[in-house]
Design an enzyme around this catalytic site. Structure first.
Site, PDB file in Angstrom:
ATOM      1  N   THR A   1     117.618  40.076 -26.117  1.00 21.88           N
ATOM      2  CA  THR A   1     116.749  40.568 -25.042  1.00 21.88           C
ATOM      3  C   THR A   1     116.571  39.505 -23.957  1.00 21.88           C
ATOM      4  OG1 THR A   1     115.516  41.733 -26.780  1.00 21.88           O
ATOM      5  CG2 THR A   1     114.545  41.726 -24.600  1.00 21.88           C
TER       6      THR A   1
ATOM      7  N   SER B   1     110.516  31.005 -25.945  1.00 27.53           N
ATOM      8  CA  SER B   1     109.316  31.719 -25.528  1.00 27.53           C
ATOM      9  C   SER B   1     108.131  31.507 -26.456  1.00 27.53           C
ATOM     10  CB  SER B   1     109.645  33.201 -25.384  1.00 27.53           C
ATOM     11  OG  SER B   1     108.593  33.875 -24.775  1.00 27.53           O
ATOM     12  N   HIS B   2     107.648  32.580 -27.076  1.00 24.42           N
ATOM     13  CA  HIS B   2     106.428  32.540 -27.875  1.00 24.42           C
ATOM     14  C   HIS B   2     106.719  32.185 -29.333  1.00 24.42           C
ATOM     15  CE1 HIS B   2     108.471  36.292 -28.049  1.00 24.42           C
ATOM     16  NE2 HIS B   2     107.903  36.527 -29.212  1.00 24.42           N
TER      17      HIS B   2
ATOM     18  N   ASP C   1     106.792  29.514 -22.752  1.00 30.12           N
ATOM     19  CA  ASP C   1     107.514  29.218 -21.510  1.00 30.12           C
ATOM     20  C   ASP C   1     106.789  29.712 -20.269  1.00 30.12           C
ATOM     21  OD1 ASP C   1     108.060  31.832 -22.366  1.00 30.12           O
ATOM     22  OD2 ASP C   1     109.911  31.921 -21.217  1.00 30.12           O
TER      23      ASP C   1
ATOM     24  N   ASP D   1     105.769  32.729 -19.213  1.00 28.44           N
ATOM     25  CA  ASP D   1     105.997  34.004 -18.527  1.00 28.44           C
ATOM     26  C   ASP D   1     105.089  35.119 -19.035  1.00 28.44           C
ATOM     27  OD1 ASP D   1     107.334  34.197 -20.929  1.00 28.44           O
ATOM     28  OD2 ASP D   1     109.234  34.898 -20.091  1.00 28.44           O
ATOM     29  N   ARG D   2     104.464  34.938 -20.204  1.00 28.52           N
ATOM     30  CA  ARG D   2     103.558  35.980 -20.706  1.00 28.52           C
ATOM     31  C   ARG D   2     102.109  35.660 -20.353  1.00 28.52           C
ATOM     32  NH1 ARG D   2     105.593  38.327 -26.447  1.00 28.52           N
ATOM     33  NH2 ARG D   2     107.804  38.360 -25.933  1.00 28.52           N
TER      34      ARG D   2
ATOM     35  N   GLU E   1     105.650  44.755 -18.888  1.00 26.84           N
ATOM     36  CA  GLU E   1     106.010  45.156 -20.236  1.00 26.84           C
ATOM     37  C   GLU E   1     104.773  45.060 -21.122  1.00 26.84           C
ATOM     38  OE1 GLU E   1     110.217  44.234 -21.525  1.00 26.84           O
ATOM     39  OE2 GLU E   1     109.569  42.317 -20.739  1.00 26.84           O
TER      40      GLU E   1
ATOM     41  N   LYS F   1     108.955  37.547 -15.396  1.00 27.47           N
ATOM     42  CA  LYS F   1     107.546  37.821 -15.539  1.00 27.47           C
ATOM     43  C   LYS F   1     106.797  36.496 -15.394  1.00 27.47           C
ATOM     44  CE  LYS F   1     107.756  38.055 -20.649  1.00 27.47           C
ATOM     45  NZ  LYS F   1     109.153  38.272 -21.073  1.00 27.47           N
TER      46      LYS F   1
END
Ligand code: VG1
Ligand code: CO
Length: 544
Positions: free
Chosen positions: A18, A113-114, A280, A282-283, A364, A377
């Site tokens: 993804t 990321s997370h 990172d 973006d969320r 999202e 994002k």
């Protein structure tokens, strides 16, 4: 200058998911593993030769080592200049901002990321194209294809460079320009939001907030922007020092993993507003006093109120959401006459819509919202959007969201994740569901009538590319939905995600608990997919 060519052999598991290639650190440390993937980027993205490359990561374990390798390979592959975030740090949105601002040939972002960080945890790498967004599937497939036939890579033999001092360093014929990771991004935020108005909100003494950087990359960004440029009180940013293992936690901004922050929104002395971001950057998670804003609602509220925000006061063209995201944004688009798109999961699918100016905002359910200011994002952007909105409306988060529900209806929403299940079991479960699809429409399941059931396929309206098998949708006649899909970011077995949504237009029924509203839909989902029987799991690993 000593450029060497090293013989290598292909690995067969380097197809990006993804969001880039994500594996355990130990996998990336296997001889030539990282190098093969990086060489495949240079072999296929030929504009990098003689061009500018942006490079940075979320600071997790192995970030610095990987940066040293990529710098030496960039030099050996003829990159003219590398824009490198100081300390090897760049948040994903900041990387996107810098890629776009300096007319570059793209960027390499190092992040999982997370997902947790550390020697036994996760690492990741992805390529973003010159428009600043994650490479589309045509590009990731080309890179993957190259990894399957690679037999050599090029690297400069030279000692590691100092990553921590701003300035220019020559590496072979390549100039490494170590830049402040925050400046360009913070400047862009000042163009989009009314900083004076937000500053007044902080100065009023009536408003308090906390931002949880979760020991990940947004610490320095949030400290500079919130406490520095906006004058929020010192201590507004918590867990603000980036750590290679994120302090041992999951840098995942949700009610489970950011519980320390959630506590600060409860009880006496609770803050008015709280937010968190991921590994990172973006969320984002948005909280009011005793109040959680679902990411799907956050997108819808943004779309409905964009005209109140400086950077969007001229109006927005449209909105897009990933397929599993609730249809709350669709209701807004409907009422306001905006274009509206449903895309497969992953930010790369928004790129063409943003470039083609078909949409201004997108989001999202997985705690991601963003706009056409960059092509990723953007966690802090979302926080600033909300801050700007609070400053304009002078209302609580709860009031803004509950008023929104009254106007547009409420899309109750929840997601069940079953992590690290057996891969074959997961695939069999999805296959069995697929087989049932033709028989479902018209059936009534526990009082819900199935209106449609399909395996989501998407045709990009700009370039006509088709992406199939993007998740199973079961839609009911009252607007409720259940969606099933397998994660494309996990590094262990398979993760099954079950997304549930129920629609309620009656204001007197809009303040029930999500759990109680969802009971019957959950039962339908469990039975339809035979989750316990096929996975052995009696309950999900995480509910968000
Ligand atoms: C998850 C989310 C998806 C998001 C992706 C990358 O993917 O569901 O919405 O775009 O992570 O986000 P998946 O395939 O595991 O469901 V991030 O912040 O991890 O780069
Ligand atoms: Co992320």
């Amino acid at each position: 200058m000593n450029i060497v060519t090293i013989n290598t052999q292909p690995y067969d598991d380097q197809r990006p998911g993804t969001s880039g290639l994500r594996k355990k650190v130990k996998v990336f440390q296997t001889p030539h593993y990282l190098e093969n993937f990086v060489q495949a980027i240079f072999d296929t993205q030929t504009d990098l030769r003689g061009g500018i490359l942006v490079l940075g990561g979320d600071g997790r374990y192995y970030n610095r080592e990987a940066i040293q390798i990529i710098l030496r390979m960039a030099s050996a592959n003829g990159v003219k200049q590398v824009l490198l975030g100081r300390g090897g740090l760049l948040s994903t949105p900041a990387a996107s901002c810098i890629i776009r601002k300096y007319d570059t040939a793209g960027g390499i972002i190092l992040s999982a990321s997370h997902n947790p960080g550390g020697p036994d945890e996760d690492f990741g790498i992805k390529f973003n194209t010159p428009h600043g967004g994650p490479a589309p599937e045509t590009v990731t497939e080309a890179i993957f294809h190259r990894t399957t036939e690679i037999d050599e890579y090029r690297i400069l033999q030279t000692p590691p460079i100092d990553l921590d001092n701003p300035g220019k360093i020559s590496l072979g014929d390549t100039q490494i320009n170590i830049i402040d990771p925050v400046d360009d991004y913070a400047d862009l935020m000042m163009e989009l939001f009314d900083f004076d108005r937000i500053r007044k909100l902080f100065d009023s003494g009536m408003f308090s907030m906390r931002f949880d950087a979760m020991h990940a990359v947004t610490g320095p960004y949030a400290t500079e922007i919130l406490e520095g440029r906006l004058g929020a009180e010192p201590g507004t940013v918590i867990n603000g020092i980036p750590k290679i293992d994120f302090g041992g936690g999951h840098p995942d901004p949700n009610l489970v993993h950011a519980h320390q922050l959630v506590e600060l929104t409860r009880g006496t002395g609770a803050v008015n507003f709280a937010a968190a971001s991921d590994g990172d950057g973006d969320r984002n998670m948005i909280l009011g006093r005793n109040f959680f804003v679902t990411p799907s609602d956050s997108l819808a509220v943004m779309a409905a109120n964009a005209h109140l925000i400086k950077g969007y006061s001229g109006g927005i063209s449209g909105v897009a959401r990933s397929m599993p995201t609730s249809q709350a944004a669709d209701r807004v688009a409907d009422k306001l006459g905006l274009l509206c798109f449903e895309t497969p999961t992953g930010w790369k699918f928004f790129g063409n819509l943003l470039d083609g100016r078909k949409i201004t905002l997108c989001g999202e359910e997985s705690f991601g919202t963003g706009s056409d200011h960059i092509r990723e994002k953007d966690g802090l952007w979302s926080v600033l959007f909300w801050l700007n909105l609070l400053a304009v409306k002078q209302q609580s988060v709860e009031k803004i969201v509950t008023d929104h529900w009254k106007a547009f209806g409420r899309n109750y929403y929840t997601r069940y994740d079953y992590e690290a299940i057996d891969k074959a079991d997961a695939e069999n479960l999805m296959d069995a569901l697929r087989e049932k699809l033709p028989t479902l429409p018209g059936q009534t399941l526990s009082g819900y009538r199935v209106e449609y059931a399909d395996d989501f396929a998407y045709t990009d309206p700009v370039d006509g590319s088709i992406s199939e098998r993007q998740g199973i949708r079961v839609g009911f006649s009252d607007g409720s939905r259940i969606v099933f899909r397998l994660s494309g970011t996990g590094t262990e077995g398979a993760t099954l995600r079950v997304y549930l949504e129920a629609y309620e237009t009656d204001p007197s029924k809009q303040t029930q608990s999500t759990e109680s509203v969802m009971t019957r839909l959950v039962d339908i989902a469990l039975a339809l997919a035979e989750i316990e029987h096929r996975t052995g799991r009696t309950k999900p690993s995480v509910i968000t």
